[in-house]
Design an enzyme around this catalytic site. Structure first.
Site, PDB file in Angstrom:
ATOM      1  N   HIS A  57      -0.709   5.229  29.268  1.00  0.00           N
ATOM      2  CA  HIS A  57      -0.688   6.431  28.422  1.00  0.00           C
ATOM      3  C   HIS A  57      -1.178   6.101  27.012  1.00  0.00           C
ATOM      4  O   HIS A  57      -1.925   6.874  26.407  1.00  0.00           O
ATOM      5  CB  HIS A  57       0.735   6.999  28.305  1.00  0.00           C
ATOM      6  CG  HIS A  57       1.304   7.535  29.572  1.00  0.00           C
ATOM      7  ND1 HIS A  57       2.549   7.170  30.031  1.00  0.00           N
ATOM      8  CD2 HIS A  57       0.815   8.419  30.471  1.00  0.00           C
ATOM      9  CE1 HIS A  57       2.800   7.811  31.159  1.00  0.00           C
ATOM     10  NE2 HIS A  57       1.761   8.573  31.453  1.00  0.00           N
ATOM     11  N   SER A 109       4.327   5.688  35.841  1.00  0.00           N
ATOM     12  CA  SER A 109       5.696   5.797  35.336  1.00  0.00           C
ATOM     13  C   SER A 109       6.705   5.609  36.459  1.00  0.00           C
ATOM     14  O   SER A 109       7.757   5.000  36.264  1.00  0.00           O
ATOM     15  CB  SER A 109       5.904   7.152  34.658  1.00  0.00           C
ATOM     16  OG  SER A 109       5.141   7.239  33.481  1.00  0.00           O
TER      17      SER A 109
END
Length: 172
Positions: free
Chosen positions: A17, A133
């Site tokens: 990210h 994630s």
């Protein structure tokens, strides 16, 4: 002013990210990170915790201040939030062909509903392509080392989150 909207769950924020976020600042004067809130989805970190983690990374790792980085929530169509904040374009990260197929469908639908908004795809770095994630949460929940996948503040937060879960006898 060019405003980019970068949306996701960021639960937790990963180095992948961050790489996409860094690329976004090359293209935009301001980046708004929009954390999607889904009532039916149980998140590991609260919205407030994710805001703090992202803001800290912006300040400490990227040297980006609040004038260029804003973190918000959304529970509407992404294009509606983009219009509300005056975004010029949407940022989407791509790890592989599967991401590309899905993101092209989303960009196509968004393009029909909001032709004034462009979607900009940024490829994941080689080191960030395998990071998700979900995998980071799984590794951390089992006491594994996630330092290669997340920034130090997120690593600490994961450790604390799962340490307290293990001490209470429940690991999710």
């Amino acid at each position: 002013m060019k405003i980019a909207l970068y949306a996701g769950s960021f639960d937790p924020l990963t180095n992948g990210h961050i790489a996409i976020l860094q690329g976004s600042f090359v293209l935009a004067d301001k980046v708004v990170v929009a954390i999607g809130i889904q009532a039916k989805k149980k998140s590991l970190f609260s919205f407030e915790e994710r805001v703090d983690l992202i803001t800290q990374v912006g300040k400490d790792l990227l040297s980006i201040g609040p004038d260029r980085l804003q973190v918000i929530s959304f529970d509407t169509l992404l294009i509606d939030k983009a219009r509300e904040i005056g975004a010029s374009f949407l940022i989407r990260g791509l790890r592989d062909g599967t991401d590309l197929d899905y993101e092209m469908q989303m960009a196509g639908m968004n393009g029909v509903m909001a032709p004034e908004l462009q979607t900009v795809f940024l490829p994941a770095s080689v080191s960030g392509r395998a990071i998700t994630s979900t995998l980071v949460r799984q590794i951390a929940s089992m006491g594994g080392d996630v330092s290669a996948f997340v920034p130090p503040n997120v690593e600490r937060a994961l450790h604390l989150k799962f340490q307290s879960s293990r001490e209470n006898g429940c690991v999710s």
